[in-house]
Design a protein around this motif. Structure first.
Motif, short mmCIF file in Angstrom:
data_model
loop_
_atom_site.label_atom_id
_atom_site.label_comp_id
_atom_site.label_asym_id
_atom_site.label_seq_id
_atom_site.Cartn_x
_atom_site.Cartn_y
_atom_site.Cartn_z
N ASN A 37 55.81 28.48 103.84
CA ASN A 37 55.36 27.28 104.77
C ASN A 37 56.12 26.01 104.83
O ASN A 37 56.01 24.81 104.39
CB ASN A 37 53.59 27.22 103.37
CG ASN A 37 53.00 27.53 103.56
OD1 ASN A 37 52.02 28.62 105.01
ND2 ASN A 37 52.37 28.63 102.15
N LYS A 40 55.16 21.86 105.37
CA LYS A 40 53.74 21.56 105.20
C LYS A 40 53.48 21.01 104.19
O LYS A 40 53.86 21.26 103.01
CB LYS A 40 52.65 22.93 105.72
CG LYS A 40 52.74 24.19 105.79
CD LYS A 40 51.85 23.92 107.30
CE LYS A 40 51.54 24.55 108.50
NZ LYS A 40 50.17 25.43 108.45
N HIS A 158 49.29 20.90 105.40
CA HIS A 158 48.31 21.72 104.84
C HIS A 158 46.65 22.20 105.70
O HIS A 158 45.36 20.80 105.50
CB HIS A 158 48.37 22.59 103.66
CG HIS A 158 47.32 24.19 103.30
ND1 HIS A 158 46.90 24.07 103.16
CD2 HIS A 158 48.08 25.22 103.90
CE1 HIS A 158 46.53 25.64 103.29
NE2 HIS A 158 47.25 26.23 103.36
#
Length: 173
Positions: A37, A40, A158
């Protein structure tokens, strides 16, 4: 359609602890470039896995939450924070997110400095920033970067962060 005729449905359960500073700000992290991720901003989250299963078949959701925060930030919520009584949950995109607010006795600045020290001690930290979020931070669209006053960089939030922030700041104390 009968149950046997349905294709298998893959659902994922994630658990997030949301650390709250003594001055009332949620503390989030930004994932490092080498992670899945990357870039994020969100609250330390882990997908529940077999290590979260107890011998009696129950699942240690709270343990998963606090373990992720400890691993990524160095904050030991089990010892240092007061957990709110309620768990909250949201569902979207075949994912269930369970989250709980944990109140720390330190200010946002103190917590951010602690997490930054933790990051410096890690050989390959999972996170590259820690952020104390304010109500306006939750107004960014997940695909849009929004400049953050702490570091002046644009952040991509996110999806779960964008759900938790307005909810948190709208609550009555």
């Amino acid at each position: 359609m009968a149950q046997a005729d349905r294709p298998p449905c893959r659902l994922f359960l994630n658990a997030s602890a949301v650390p709250i500073s003594a001055d009332g700000l949620p503390i989030a992290i930004r994932m490092a470039p080498h992670t899945a991720n990357a870039g994020k901003v969100y609250f330390a989250t882990g997908s529940l896995d077999l290590s979260d299963m107890r011998e009696d078949g129950s699942c240690d959701v709270l343990g998963s939450m606090t373990r992720e925060v400890l691993e990524e930030t160095g904050l030991d919520l089990e010892r240092e924070a007061r957990a709110e009584d309620r768990l909250y949950a949201v569902h979207f995109n075949r994912r269930f997110f369970v989250f709980r607010f944990f109140h720390l006795s330190q200010t946002a600045d103190e917590i951010c400095r602690r997490v930054e020290r933790h990051m410096q001690q890690e050989a390959e930290p999972e996170i590259d920033a820690v952020l104390a979020l304010r109500p306006q931070d939750g107004q960014a669209h997940p695909q849009d970067g929004q400049a953050h006053p702490q570091d002046g960089q644009a952040h991509v939030y996110h999806d779960l962060t964008l759900i938790i922030l307005p909810f948190f700041f709208a609550r009555k104390p």
